[in-house]
Design a protein around this motif. Sequence first.
Motif, PDB file in Angstrom:
ATOM      1  N   SER A 298      -0.472   7.746   6.726  1.00  0.00           N
ATOM      2  CA  SER A 298       0.358   7.128   5.559  1.00  0.00           C
ATOM      3  C   SER A 298      -0.876   6.138   4.928  1.00  0.00           C
ATOM      4  N   PRO A 299      -1.076   6.577   3.637  1.00  0.00           N
ATOM      5  CA  PRO A 299      -2.204   5.846   3.020  1.00  0.00           C
ATOM      6  C   PRO A 299      -1.806   4.344   2.740  1.00  0.00           C
ATOM      7  N   ILE A 300      -0.493   4.294   2.412  1.00  0.00           N
ATOM      8  CA  ILE A 300       0.190   3.057   2.033  1.00  0.00           C
ATOM      9  C   ILE A 300      -0.020   1.995   3.196  1.00  0.00           C
ATOM     10  N   ALA A 301      -0.236   2.378   4.190  1.00  0.00           N
ATOM     11  CA  ALA A 301      -0.248   1.592   5.535  1.00  0.00           C
ATOM     12  C   ALA A 301      -1.650   0.805   5.518  1.00  0.00           C
ATOM     13  N   VAL A 302      -2.696   1.498   4.909  1.00  0.00           N
ATOM     14  CA  VAL A 302      -4.102   0.832   4.728  1.00  0.00           C
ATOM     15  C   VAL A 302      -4.382   0.264   3.469  1.00  0.00           C
ATOM     16  N   LYS A 303      -3.384   0.135   2.683  1.00  0.00           N
ATOM     17  CA  LYS A 303      -3.625  -0.315   0.954  1.00  0.00           C
ATOM     18  C   LYS A 303      -4.309  -1.730   1.202  1.00  0.00           C
ATOM     19  N   ASP A 304      -3.797  -2.487   2.250  1.00  0.00           N
ATOM     20  CA  ASP A 304      -4.191  -3.851   2.098  1.00  0.00           C
ATOM     21  C   ASP A 304      -5.635  -4.443   2.956  1.00  0.00           C
ATOM     22  N   VAL A 305      -6.061  -3.248   3.686  1.00  0.00           N
ATOM     23  CA  VAL A 305      -7.089  -3.261   4.615  1.00  0.00           C
ATOM     24  C   VAL A 305      -8.237  -3.811   3.783  1.00  0.00           C
ATOM     25  N   LYS A 306      -9.164  -4.847   4.553  1.00  0.00           N
ATOM     26  CA  LYS A 306     -10.297  -5.452   4.024  1.00  0.00           C
ATOM     27  C   LYS A 306     -11.352  -4.478   4.175  1.00  0.00           C
ATOM     28  N   TRP A 307     -12.305  -4.114   3.289  1.00  0.00           N
ATOM     29  CA  TRP A 307     -13.263  -3.160   3.496  1.00  0.00           C
ATOM     30  C   TRP A 307     -14.757  -3.854   3.515  1.00  0.00           C
ATOM     31  N   PHE A 308     -15.467  -3.644   4.713  1.00  0.00           N
ATOM     32  CA  PHE A 308     -16.863  -4.140   4.868  1.00  0.00           C
ATOM     33  C   PHE A 308     -17.754  -3.828   3.776  1.00  0.00           C
ATOM     34  N   THR A 309     -17.631  -2.609   3.537  1.00  0.00           N
ATOM     35  CA  THR A 309     -18.335  -2.152   2.311  1.00  0.00           C
ATOM     36  C   THR A 309     -17.581  -1.176   1.278  1.00  0.00           C
ATOM     37  N   HIS A 310     -17.798  -0.935   0.064  1.00  0.00           N
ATOM     38  CA  HIS A 310     -17.005   0.053  -0.720  1.00  0.00           C
ATOM     39  C   HIS A 310     -17.942   0.788  -1.350  1.00  0.00           C
ATOM     40  N   ASN A 311     -18.564   2.009  -0.746  1.00  0.00           N
ATOM     41  CA  ASN A 311     -19.064   3.050  -1.538  1.00  0.00           C
ATOM     42  C   ASN A 311     -18.606   4.170  -1.780  1.00  0.00           C
ATOM     43  N   SER A 312     -17.180   4.135  -1.475  1.00  0.00           N
ATOM     44  CA  SER A 312     -16.242   5.125  -1.936  1.00  0.00           C
ATOM     45  C   SER A 312     -16.149   5.288  -3.396  1.00  0.00           C
ATOM     46  N   THR A 313     -16.088   6.343  -3.928  1.00  0.00           N
ATOM     47  CA  THR A 313     -15.882   6.474  -5.417  1.00  0.00           C
ATOM     48  C   THR A 313     -14.462   6.277  -5.868  1.00  0.00           C
ATOM     49  N   VAL A 314     -13.669   6.428  -5.114  1.00  0.00           N
ATOM     50  CA  VAL A 314     -12.245   6.649  -5.314  1.00  0.00           C
ATOM     51  C   VAL A 314     -11.388   5.497  -4.021  1.00  0.00           C
ATOM     52  N   GLY A 315     -10.583   4.916  -4.434  1.00  0.00           N
ATOM     53  CA  GLY A 315      -9.746   4.054  -3.853  1.00  0.00           C
ATOM     54  C   GLY A 315      -8.770   3.211  -4.522  1.00  0.00           C
ATOM     55  N   PHE A 316      -8.140   2.440  -3.890  1.00  0.00           N
ATOM     56  CA  PHE A 316      -6.996   1.714  -4.621  1.00  0.00           C
ATOM     57  C   PHE A 316      -7.683   0.536  -5.603  1.00  0.00           C
ATOM     58  N   LEU A 317      -8.717   0.066  -5.152  1.00  0.00           N
ATOM     59  CA  LEU A 317      -9.370  -1.094  -5.927  1.00  0.00           C
ATOM     60  C   LEU A 317     -10.586  -0.556  -6.917  1.00  0.00           C
ATOM     61  N   THR A 318     -10.633   0.731  -6.968  1.00  0.00           N
ATOM     62  CA  THR A 318     -11.713   1.078  -7.988  1.00  0.00           C
ATOM     63  C   THR A 318     -10.925   2.181  -8.868  1.00  0.00           C
ATOM     64  N   ALA A 319      -9.659   2.140  -8.779  1.00  0.00           N
ATOM     65  CA  ALA A 319      -9.074   3.366  -9.936  1.00  0.00           C
ATOM     66  C   ALA A 319      -9.498   3.133 -11.262  1.00  0.00           C
ATOM     67  N   GLY A 320     -10.019   1.860 -11.827  1.00  0.00           N
ATOM     68  CA  GLY A 320      -9.974   1.736 -13.345  1.00  0.00           C
ATOM     69  C   GLY A 320     -11.481   2.162 -13.586  1.00  0.00           C
ATOM     70  N   ILE A 321     -12.374   2.849 -12.729  1.00  0.00           N
ATOM     71  CA  ILE A 321     -13.536   3.696 -13.067  1.00  0.00           C
ATOM     72  C   ILE A 321     -13.293   4.979 -13.481  1.00  0.00           C
ATOM     73  N   TRP A 322     -12.041   5.506 -13.159  1.00  0.00           N
ATOM     74  CA  TRP A 322     -11.773   6.740 -13.807  1.00  0.00           C
ATOM     75  C   TRP A 322     -10.881   6.754 -14.849  1.00  0.00           C
ATOM     76  N   ASN A 323     -11.195   7.761 -15.590  1.00  0.00           N
ATOM     77  CA  ASN A 323     -10.139   7.850 -16.950  1.00  0.00           C
ATOM     78  C   ASN A 323     -10.233   6.546 -17.651  1.00  0.00           C
ATOM     79  N   ASN A 324     -11.341   5.915 -17.780  1.00  0.00           N
ATOM     80  CA  ASN A 324     -11.362   4.610 -18.252  1.00  0.00           C
ATOM     81  C   ASN A 324     -11.389   4.805 -19.981  1.00  0.00           C
TER      82      ASN A 324
END
Length: 326
Positions: free
Chosen positions: A216-242
Amino acid sequence: MPCIDQKPPGFELTRNTWTTLNRIRTSSGRCADSLYRWGKALTPKCDCSAQRQTVRHIVEECPRRRFPGVFDEFLNASENVLHYINNTLDVSFECISLCFHPFGVALAVGSTEGHLLIINSETGIVVNTIRVCGSPLNCVGYNPTGDLIAIASQNGSIYLFRVSRDGYSYKKSNKIRGAQPLMQLDWSSDSNFLQTVTADYDLSFWDVKTLSPEKSPIAVKDVKWFTHNSTVGFLTAGIWNNRFYPMTSIISTASRSAAHDLLITGDTDGYLRLFRYPCISPKGEYNEEKVYSGTVACARFLFNDRNVVTVGGTDASLMLWQLVEE
């Protein structure tokens, strides 16, 4: 048979340096000519265009790697020889991923042949080599405390190793099985979760304690990440289809600053863009530079957030950027 009671020059050196020194002395070791004879390489040629890359060719003839002194210095283990071995010779594997240990003294490097190399970041010496698997190690990452390292491979699995001695000692802990090639990886701040991105840009979450995918991805929606090198994610959606750049742009790399306020991205068209983090809206504004003719293979903030390092793909150029206020 005479009794030899005198230790040869260099006997007190570290194992890696001592081994390399003796391989050069005996003209035997890992080179293109040997790999070709062992059936591990397609050609015995050197990348300097010589027909055979032997050990003697590397140290005496190769314009890219030759030793600046005479061969007899290897027999005496001179200071020039030790500097040459520790700072000039190539790593034995093709390296495709790396990550600094949180303490900054060790550097973990993943290779195309499934080996993890541990390098002293101050001297450049390879202090440890670990066989992880038979597939390329596409991304590696330490957890916040530095006592675990996650290694994501081309075969879709994540390998977990316990880390000690400030990043120099490793012991295999667990394995999380997957099916798709993994390209990017991040630890959560509490070391309980991992997020990965596949070659098809599918975002997955993994529970480190249960060694299973989080269904369930929603279960980790509020998890704080030590790094963010992933190109997709809840907090980086704006870099796609800008809305401000073509929808055909494919984001190839991303990196969040240590202060959690900036996000640097690169795409397959060679554009480097700096966003505010988090970037959720497709209307997110950015600063942009066209820096490469092809794909931006990787972009990373340095520890002070004042500089960014970028690596090109096909043009193989390395650039250092400084962030300035306008």
